[in-house]
Design a protein around this motif. Structure first.
Motif, PDB file in Angstrom:
ATOM      1  N   ALA A 270       7.572  28.096  37.134  1.00  0.00           N
ATOM      2  CA  ALA A 270       6.875  28.555  35.848  1.00  0.00           C
ATOM      3  C   ALA A 270       7.457  28.035  34.559  1.00  0.00           C
ATOM      4  O   ALA A 270       7.063  27.562  33.783  1.00  0.00           O
ATOM      5  N   ASP A 271       8.934  27.870  35.094  1.00  0.00           N
ATOM      6  CA  ASP A 271       9.670  27.238  33.750  1.00  0.00           C
ATOM      7  C   ASP A 271       9.540  25.608  33.752  1.00  0.00           C
ATOM      8  O   ASP A 271       9.848  25.140  32.513  1.00  0.00           O
ATOM      9  N   LYS A 272       8.776  25.225  34.581  1.00  0.00           N
ATOM     10  CA  LYS A 272       8.614  23.642  34.642  1.00  0.00           C
ATOM     11  C   LYS A 272       7.234  23.421  34.149  1.00  0.00           C
ATOM     12  O   LYS A 272       6.672  22.204  34.101  1.00  0.00           O
ATOM     13  N   LEU A 273       6.470  24.334  33.851  1.00  0.00           N
ATOM     14  CA  LEU A 273       5.194  24.008  33.505  1.00  0.00           C
ATOM     15  C   LEU A 273       4.958  24.418  31.845  1.00  0.00           C
ATOM     16  O   LEU A 273       5.757  25.346  31.550  1.00  0.00           O
ATOM     17  N   THR A 274       4.017  23.908  31.187  1.00  0.00           N
ATOM     18  CA  THR A 274       3.450  24.376  29.806  1.00  0.00           C
ATOM     19  C   THR A 274       2.425  25.171  30.004  1.00  0.00           C
ATOM     20  O   THR A 274       1.417  24.671  30.606  1.00  0.00           O
ATOM     21  N   VAL A 275       2.437  26.590  29.494  1.00  0.00           N
ATOM     22  CA  VAL A 275       1.359  27.170  29.323  1.00  0.00           C
ATOM     23  C   VAL A 275       1.069  27.598  27.875  1.00  0.00           C
ATOM     24  O   VAL A 275       1.964  28.075  27.406  1.00  0.00           O
ATOM     25  N   ASN A 276      -0.260  27.488  27.628  1.00  0.00           N
ATOM     26  CA  ASN A 276      -0.652  27.742  26.153  1.00  0.00           C
ATOM     27  C   ASN A 276      -2.000  28.837  26.151  1.00  0.00           C
ATOM     28  O   ASN A 276      -2.956  28.859  27.113  1.00  0.00           O
ATOM     29  N   LYS A 277      -1.891  29.599  25.016  1.00  0.00           N
ATOM     30  CA  LYS A 277      -2.853  30.515  25.026  1.00  0.00           C
ATOM     31  C   LYS A 277      -4.015  30.023  24.317  1.00  0.00           C
ATOM     32  O   LYS A 277      -3.920  29.253  23.595  1.00  0.00           O
ATOM     33  N   VAL A 278      -5.237  30.248  24.596  1.00  0.00           N
ATOM     34  CA  VAL A 278      -6.522  29.868  23.852  1.00  0.00           C
ATOM     35  C   VAL A 278      -6.543  30.717  22.678  1.00  0.00           C
ATOM     36  O   VAL A 278      -6.394  31.966  22.591  1.00  0.00           O
ATOM     37  N   ILE A 279      -6.532  30.109  21.502  1.00  0.00           N
ATOM     38  CA  ILE A 279      -6.796  30.801  20.294  1.00  0.00           C
ATOM     39  C   ILE A 279      -8.170  30.662  19.378  1.00  0.00           C
ATOM     40  O   ILE A 279      -8.797  29.680  19.670  1.00  0.00           O
TER      41      ILE A 279
END
Length: 414
Positions: free
Chosen positions: A44-53
């Motif tokens: 998980a530390d090597k991935l970029t995760v973003n929230k839908v806003i």
């Protein structure tokens, strides 16, 4: 008396066997389900995760613009030739009419000289014809004067003889002579007058044609002399010389560019825009840029929709006062506004778009990410506009999918 004992339908042995079979089938079904839903384990530390806003979508695009003069004039030679002399250098500030270089073209010069001689001879012939027409007019005028003078003499004698004949002073024969002379000169005057009238009409037309022909020939001579003079290339306008790199002995074709003159009357910006926006960028749209700590407004003046290397070109001019310190070649970042802001679901930009084209994404839930079909609308320099498939506060992997885009589920480990 013996009692018949009924045989049990499911013995313990059969039940164990059936259970083993069911367990085997379950394992097979689980393995099959795993084969259908390919799972990839990722850090998980090597991935970029973003929230839908949910927020304001700024329909803008960031582009890099290059500062160029508002007007540039191309310097070229009407005739091709070889560079013989160079009078100024690239980057010089020059006035209109300043000699830049001289070219030589012996063949063209010989042709010009020959044409000039031929045209001069034709002009001389036409001028001689004009003199002949004027001389003929003078001759006919003299003839008319002589006829009129003779007619006056004959008229006077005819009147006197008429009186004398009526008084029987002269004979019939003497009167007939004066009468014949009078009628003869009247007839000659009438004939000559008609000839003069026709000659004048013809002469006027011929003189008009001669004047027209001489005028056209003089224009041709002027063009020839101008072409000879144009072998010394002069600045057509005042400004700063650029793209100018002649070499003694170098040959140029007719109308080939020799350089440019940047007219020092202001600057504009030229920018390349991704072809994704080719149907959305229009003339008249507004843009802004930052320069020396100040914000300046611009307007799209021209859109060149031809796609080259995935980009098309636009020209922008300053809407109002331009920065004082602008110089040719400076690069400025522009924020081009395509439409007004609107409320929408937003997802941060990321490299996942290159793998999916915005048609699906990995949505994170309870430590796993599953494929889900989505629909992406517009994009700006920060966000994609989400049209379908995602909800507010859902988390999406937005980094590259190159390593696992063939999988269905991503198990995230820390």
């Amino acid at each position: 008396m013996d009692k018949i004992i009924e045989k049990k339908r499911f013995s313990k042995k059969k039940l164990l066997t059936l259970g083993a079979i069911l367990a085997f089938v379950g394992l097979v079904a689980y393995g099959y389900s795993l084969s259908l839903n390919k799972i990839y384990k990722a850090d998980a530390d090597k991935l970029t995760v973003n929230k839908v806003i949910y927020g304001d979508f700024e329909d803008v695009v960031l582009i890099n613009g290059s500062v160029v003069p508002l007007t540039s004039v191309i310097v070229s030679s009407p005739e091709g030739g070889t560079v013989a002399e160079i009078f100024t250098e690239n980057g010089a500030t020059i006035e209109k009419g300043t000699p830049l270089l001289r070219i030589t073209n012996p063949n063209a010069l010989s042709s010009y000289t020959s044409s000039e001689t031929s045209i001069t001879e034709q002009i001389n012939q036409l001028r001689k014809l004009r003199l002949d027409l004027e001389q003929n007019q003078r001759v006919m005028s003299q003839d008319m004067m002589e006829i009129e003078n003779s007619l006056r003499t004959a008229t006077r004698k005819y009147r006197i003889d008429s009186t004398l004949y009526s008084k029987k002073v002269i004979t019939q024969q003497e009167f007939n002579v004066s009468s014949q002379d009078y009628e003869y000169y009247q007839g000659r005057k009438k004939i000559l007058k008609e000839a003069v009238r026709q000659e004048n009409q013809s002469r006027v037309m011929q003189l008009q044609q001669i004047d027209f022909s001489i005028g056209r020939m003089n224009e041709s001579l002027e063009t020839i002399r101008q072409n000879i003079e144009n072998m010394t290339i002069k600045a057509p306008v005042s400004g700063k010389l650029s793209s100018y790199d002649p070499v003694i002995g170098k040959s140029y074709g007719g109308n080939e560019m020799l350089g440019k003159i940047d007219v020092l009357q202001g600057y504009k910006l030229q920018a390349s825009v991704d072809e994704y926006y080719v149907n959305r960028v229009k003339e008249g749209q507004s843009a802004t840029c930052e320069f020396d700590g100040k914000t300046y407004s611009l307007i799209v003046r021209k859109v060149i929709p031809e796609i080259t290397s995935g980009q098309f070109q636009v020209e922008l001019i300053f809407n109002g006062k331009a920065p004082d310190e602008l110089r040719r070649g400076l690069s400025l970042q522009l924020k081009l506004t395509l439409s007004d802001n609107s409320k929408s679901l937003l997802l941060a930009q990321g490299q996942f778009f290159q793998s999916t084209g915005g048609s699906w994404a990995f949505v994170v839930k309870h430590g796993k990410a599953a494929k889900r079909n989505i629909k992406i609308g517009r994009k700006n320099y920060q966000y994609y506009e989400v049209l379908e498939g995602l909800q507010k506060n859902e988390e999406v992997i937005t980094s590259s999918y190159d390593q696992f885009n063939q999988y269905d589920i991503i198990e995230l480990s820390k």
